[in-house]
Design a protein around this motif. Sequence first.
Motif, mmCIF file in Angstrom:
data_model
loop_
_atom_site.group_PDB
_atom_site.id
_atom_site.type_symbol
_atom_site.label_atom_id
_atom_site.label_comp_id
_atom_site.label_asym_id
_atom_site.label_seq_id
_atom_site.Cartn_x
_atom_site.Cartn_y
_atom_site.Cartn_z
ATOM 1 N N GLU A 167 47.832 -6.780 -41.830
ATOM 2 C CA GLU A 167 49.466 -5.647 -41.993
ATOM 3 C C GLU A 167 49.286 -5.081 -40.201
ATOM 4 N N ALA A 168 47.692 -4.669 -40.051
ATOM 5 C CA ALA A 168 47.302 -3.120 -39.535
ATOM 6 C C ALA A 168 47.441 -4.067 -37.850
ATOM 7 N N LEU A 169 47.396 -5.642 -37.892
ATOM 8 C CA LEU A 169 47.396 -7.258 -36.739
ATOM 9 C C LEU A 169 48.344 -6.536 -36.298
ATOM 10 N N LEU A 170 49.442 -6.879 -37.398
ATOM 11 C CA LEU A 170 50.651 -7.301 -37.194
ATOM 12 C C LEU A 170 51.144 -6.513 -35.942
ATOM 13 N N ASN A 171 51.271 -5.241 -36.521
ATOM 14 C CA ASN A 171 51.698 -3.516 -35.281
ATOM 15 C C ASN A 171 51.266 -3.228 -34.711
ATOM 16 N N LEU A 172 49.803 -4.636 -34.705
ATOM 17 C CA LEU A 172 49.300 -3.988 -33.245
ATOM 18 C C LEU A 172 49.535 -5.367 -32.238
ATOM 19 N N GLY A 173 50.770 -5.574 -32.897
ATOM 20 C CA GLY A 173 50.861 -6.638 -31.903
ATOM 21 C C GLY A 173 49.490 -8.070 -31.762
ATOM 22 N N ARG A 174 48.995 -8.100 -33.170
ATOM 23 C CA ARG A 174 48.705 -9.212 -32.890
ATOM 24 C C ARG A 174 48.450 -10.482 -34.046
ATOM 25 N N TYR A 175 49.697 -10.825 -33.179
ATOM 26 C CA TYR A 175 50.469 -11.670 -34.937
ATOM 27 C C TYR A 175 49.185 -12.708 -34.668
ATOM 28 N N ALA A 176 48.813 -13.528 -33.735
ATOM 29 C CA ALA A 176 48.054 -14.622 -34.887
ATOM 30 C C ALA A 176 46.638 -14.060 -35.689
ATOM 31 N N GLU A 177 46.067 -13.625 -35.028
ATOM 32 C CA GLU A 177 45.140 -12.756 -36.213
ATOM 33 C C GLU A 177 45.889 -12.186 -36.527
ATOM 34 N N ALA A 178 47.076 -11.348 -37.286
ATOM 35 C CA ALA A 178 47.785 -11.320 -38.460
ATOM 36 C C ALA A 178 47.986 -12.737 -39.345
ATOM 37 N N GLY A 179 48.239 -13.545 -38.466
ATOM 38 C CA GLY A 179 49.129 -14.870 -39.501
ATOM 39 C C GLY A 179 47.860 -15.246 -40.127
ATOM 40 N N ALA A 180 46.492 -15.525 -39.440
ATOM 41 C CA ALA A 180 45.242 -15.924 -40.334
ATOM 42 C C ALA A 180 45.035 -15.283 -41.513
ATOM 43 N N ALA A 181 45.065 -13.675 -41.039
ATOM 44 C CA ALA A 181 44.722 -12.796 -42.085
ATOM 45 C C ALA A 181 46.096 -12.813 -43.656
ATOM 46 N N PHE A 182 47.592 -12.738 -43.242
ATOM 47 C CA PHE A 182 48.173 -13.382 -44.319
ATOM 48 C C PHE A 182 48.060 -14.191 -44.731
ATOM 49 N N MET A 183 47.679 -15.701 -44.152
ATOM 50 C CA MET A 183 47.784 -16.700 -44.373
ATOM 51 C C MET A 183 46.196 -17.461 -45.601
ATOM 52 N N SER A 184 45.245 -16.516 -44.782
ATOM 53 C CA SER A 184 44.341 -16.419 -45.586
ATOM 54 C C SER A 184 44.070 -15.940 -47.378
ATOM 55 N N THR A 185 45.650 -14.760 -47.374
ATOM 56 C CA THR A 185 45.553 -14.352 -48.977
ATOM 57 C C THR A 185 46.986 -15.064 -49.425
ATOM 58 N N LEU A 186 47.260 -15.771 -48.990
ATOM 59 C CA LEU A 186 49.016 -16.577 -49.138
ATOM 60 C C LEU A 186 48.484 -17.772 -50.393
ATOM 61 N N GLN A 187 47.115 -18.813 -49.521
ATOM 62 C CA GLN A 187 46.843 -19.705 -49.865
ATOM 63 C C GLN A 187 45.917 -19.120 -51.252
ATOM 64 N N GLN A 188 46.112 -18.343 -51.983
ATOM 65 C CA GLN A 188 45.329 -18.480 -52.962
ATOM 66 C C GLN A 188 46.305 -18.280 -54.089
ATOM 67 N N ARG A 189 47.075 -18.718 -54.442
ATOM 68 C CA ARG A 189 47.752 -18.438 -55.558
ATOM 69 C C ARG A 189 48.898 -17.150 -55.648
ATOM 70 N N PRO A 190 48.915 -16.393 -54.527
ATOM 71 C CA PRO A 190 49.779 -15.412 -54.077
ATOM 72 C C PRO A 190 50.568 -15.372 -55.588
ATOM 73 N N SER A 191 50.343 -14.324 -56.324
ATOM 74 C CA SER A 191 51.743 -13.322 -57.254
ATOM 75 C C SER A 191 53.198 -13.198 -56.854
ATOM 76 N N GLN A 192 54.310 -13.051 -57.352
ATOM 77 C CA GLN A 192 55.278 -12.560 -57.117
ATOM 78 C C GLN A 192 54.768 -11.766 -56.033
ATOM 79 N N ASP A 193 54.521 -10.074 -56.913
ATOM 80 C CA ASP A 193 54.299 -8.986 -56.485
ATOM 81 C C ASP A 193 54.097 -9.517 -54.734
ATOM 82 N N GLN A 194 52.607 -10.504 -54.997
ATOM 83 C CA GLN A 194 51.948 -10.540 -53.442
ATOM 84 C C GLN A 194 53.624 -11.318 -52.262
ATOM 85 N N LEU A 195 53.766 -11.888 -52.744
ATOM 86 C CA LEU A 195 55.015 -12.313 -51.501
ATOM 87 C C LEU A 195 55.944 -11.435 -51.020
ATOM 88 N N GLU A 196 56.185 -10.987 -52.466
ATOM 89 C CA GLU A 196 57.523 -10.032 -51.670
ATOM 90 C C GLU A 196 56.621 -9.159 -50.780
#
Length: 460
Positions: A167-196
């Motif tokens: 989230e912090a990387l996203l708002n700093l415009g560091r999109y590639a790093e932000a995407g990698a951080a998000f994907m590392s969480t979403l690949q672990q069977r995220p809950s409905q709350d985490q997706l939302e």
Amino acid sequence: MGRLEQAEEFARRAVAADPDRASALLTLSRVLNNRGDRDGAIEVAARLLAVRPDLSVSHYWYASLLGDAARFAEGLAHAREAVRLNPGSALELGVLARTASAVAGCADEARAAAAELLRTAPADPVAQDLARGVYTRLGDWERARETAQAVVDARPADPVARFRLGEALLNLGRYAEAGAAFMSTLQQRPSQDQLETTAVVLLEAGLPEEMRELFGRVCAALGRPDPTVPHAAGTDERLIAWQLEAAELLVEEAGRPDMARPILLGLFADNPGHPDVRTALAELAYDTDGDAQSAWELVAPLVESGHDSADAHGVAVHALADLGRLDEAVALARACRGRWPHSTLVFEYMEAYCHGERRDHAAVLEATEHGLARWPHHPGLLYLRGRSQLTFSVEEGLPTLRAAIAADPDFHEPYVWLALALGKLGDRAGAAEAVATAERLSGLDLGWALKEPADPAETR
């Protein structure tokens, strides 16, 4: 063990056996909070505070509960008292930092409390995460990134920590790093709350084009259409709420009303009588377009039918005031402050503003007194009160205007009235300094405020 019903039973028995026992009251309040009974938890916490006002836990727990209920301004004094009673405690400092970060004019206090928290517990990931939340709320994204990284370093397997770093990387415009951080969480069977939550964070950042693919994948995983596509909801109530939330985030958090407009127009075309759709479109018309008439026409049927929405009534009050229908605006604002006493909307401010337009300074003082009891650092309330106080006593109005400036140093109008008051007291140098600041902030020529005589009662 999660056996909360039994826990409440025993906690109530303990309180019945000794009604003034602080530990029993605190336990009952915590159990009620865990059961989702926030009002009950607050009520018991208030009893604890009345019984033991000398305990820091009484104040920090009450402030924490008020914060959970978005009643931060009410909780601020208690958060401060908790720190005074137990200075140097990370827990109390964390509650103060969180509370102050949500109160207008208290950003510096929040930063100071967060810095002291990190100094007190530099290696504690819980403290780091508390500070990250404060910096996130304040929009200080580089410090949010630093503290989020510290949490990730301490808990590398924690998907939530990596998400917050993203989230912090996203708002700093560091999109590639932000995407990698998000994907590392979403690949672990995220809950409905985490997706939302992921969808919300992306929308709050204005949904940069670089994050569109990720956003589409999140929507697909949620089983919902992309909410930024007009007419995507049709007449489905669940999807209407999804699109309304997306539009609100784009306007309020991302500052992108241009992205929200087609969403809301599509919703209104498909659901012209939907109260939440009408309210959201009215807010856009008023706040973005400055079109008070259209805003009023959208919410008037809701107000006239008694629709239970503080937001709809808030738009109506503002629109009526701008349309010059001050008596109606005052009556509606006063009714609203009684109907929704804990709303985050400051109806007292609009009531005071309308009284000010009519130069009814006694009524301004009455309305602002009510408002400041709930919002002691609200810059608008302080400004209106100080301005009206000057009509009765320059000495009384000065400290209020100074408090308004402290609450919002970038708002130029209190400086003008401060200059008028200082001029009346003969402090020409102070008045000139105040005018210079007002001119710098506004870009206007305000030299008239230095002319004699400077009678605040006759100046608008």
